[in-house]
Design an enzyme around this catalytic site. Structure first.
Site, short mmCIF file in Angstrom:
data_model
loop_
_atom_site.label_atom_id
_atom_site.label_comp_id
_atom_site.label_asym_id
_atom_site.label_seq_id
_atom_site.Cartn_x
_atom_site.Cartn_y
_atom_site.Cartn_z
N LYS A 52 8.84 5.80 6.91
CA LYS A 52 7.86 4.80 7.36
C LYS A 52 8.51 3.41 7.41
O LYS A 52 8.34 2.66 8.37
CB LYS A 52 6.64 4.80 6.43
CG LYS A 52 5.78 6.03 6.60
CD LYS A 52 4.71 6.19 5.53
CE LYS A 52 3.99 7.53 5.73
NZ LYS A 52 3.01 7.85 4.69
N GLN A 96 0.87 5.62 -0.94
CA GLN A 96 1.38 6.95 -0.57
C GLN A 96 0.71 8.02 -1.44
O GLN A 96 0.73 7.95 -2.66
CB GLN A 96 2.91 6.99 -0.76
CG GLN A 96 3.56 8.29 -0.36
CD GLN A 96 3.47 8.60 1.13
OE1 GLN A 96 3.57 7.71 1.97
NE2 GLN A 96 3.27 9.85 1.47
N ASP A 119 -3.79 3.16 6.75
CA ASP A 119 -3.88 4.62 6.84
C ASP A 119 -5.23 5.08 7.39
O ASP A 119 -5.40 6.25 7.73
CB ASP A 119 -3.72 5.20 5.42
CG ASP A 119 -2.45 6.01 5.28
OD1 ASP A 119 -1.82 6.31 6.30
OD2 ASP A 119 -2.12 6.38 4.13
#
Ligand code: NAP
Length: 286
Positions: A52, A96, A119
């Protein structure tokens, strides 16, 4: 058979994102910024976070990773999120997942400000998604809709089956397919006779998290197969939830693993970050 090449679609989308990043930079005086919180040292999570970061860097997006110890308390993690929520130079925040078991995902999803939710997984944004007016959408299902769009696969009127009902993939995927006018069935571990669903579907999204779980006999000839599964982390040993090689003469279109859904997920994260940054910039000007 069409190979749904997520790697090249994502690369093209990242290129298309660069002018937006440049335009943001010239207006705001800095690059869009994504803060990534990584708790503990799970090797797979480390690889995902590194990918990422690399993708952000290659697109001109600024990113910073906060490596927090595996035994961090909920309170200390919440404080870190609060700091990022309050920082006006942070446009997107991502924690995460999975996090160590003693931490509450619910608390994290309530704590991240929805307007910094890169997200698209906070409870507030999940509610907007349910209402059909989400600003940012969860990265994996969004990436899947975009790869279908790219290959001009119109799901309207299709019988769609989603295998899995997680908060991250299965549930939002069901909503996005339904919004695109597919008729959707969501299956899970308690579904009886899974094959009777997948075998009748025009499109199947497999997100069961089970290595090489479904193969030739599970799909209708001419169907579209999207493999979300991701197993193994070393070069050459990655595989999905689907036995890809068995479907080459069965599926009309299929995503490979690696190089299918994974790159599209990261691309959606970048696009969400830029979108949130642009929205925040507009709000400053008001
Ligand atoms: P998850 O939270 O473990 O959910 C798995 C889902 O599959 C659950 O809903 C479970 O049902 C269902 N399931 C398990 N066994 C089943 C069976 N035998 N038949 C039907 N359904 C079954 O996993 P996830 O987070 O959604 O992720 C799924 C997979 O995608 C994993 O391999 C993950 O690594 C991968 N992934 C990849 C990306 C990417 O970017 N490529 C992104 C996210 C996830 P119950 O609800 O009944 O337990």
């Amino acid at each position: 058979m069409i190979l749904l090449d997520g790697k090249s679609v994502a690369a093209a989308r990242r290129e298309a994102l660069k002018p937006r990043v440049e335009s943001f930079k010239s207006k705001v005086g800095r690059a869009p910024h994504l803060s990534v919180v990584l708790v503990g040292d799970d090797p797979a999570s480390r690889v995902y976070v590194r990918n990422k970061e690399k993708a952000c860097h290659n697109t001109g997006i600024d990113s910073k990773v906060y490596n927090l110890p595996a035994d961090i308390s909920q309170e200390a993690l919440d404080q870190q999120i609060e700091i990022l929520n309050a920082d006006t130079t942070v446009d997107g925040i991502l924690v995460q997942l999975p996090v160590p078991k003693h931490l509450s995902v619910e608390s994290i999803m309530k704590k991240i400000k929805p307007e910094k939710d890169a997200d698209g997984l906070t409870y507030m944004n999940s509610g907007f998604l349910l209402a059909g007016n989400a600003i940012v959408k969860p990265c994996t299902p969004l990436g899947i809709m975009r790869i279908l769009e790219h290959y001009k696969i119109n799901v309207e009127g299709m019988k769609a089956v989603v295998v899995g009902r997680s908060q991250i993939v299965g549930k939002p995927m069901t909503l996005l397919l339904s919004d695109a006018n597919a008729t959707v069935t969501m299956c899970h571990s308690k579904t009886k006779d899974l094959k009777s669903y997948t075998l009748n579907a025009d499109i199947v999204v497999v997100a069961a998290g089970k290595r090489r779980f479904l193969g030739r006999g599970d799909f209708k000839a001419g169907s579209v197969v999207i493999d979300v599964g991701m197993h193994g982390s070393g070069a050459g040993e990655l595989c999905g939830d689907v036995r890809f090689e068995e479907l080459l003469d069965v599926a009309a279109a299929i995503t490979p693993v690696p190089g299918g859904v994974g790159p599209m997920t990261i691309c959606s994260l970048l696009e969400n970050t830029v979108q949130l940054a642009e929205l925040r910039a507009i709000n400053y000007q008001k």
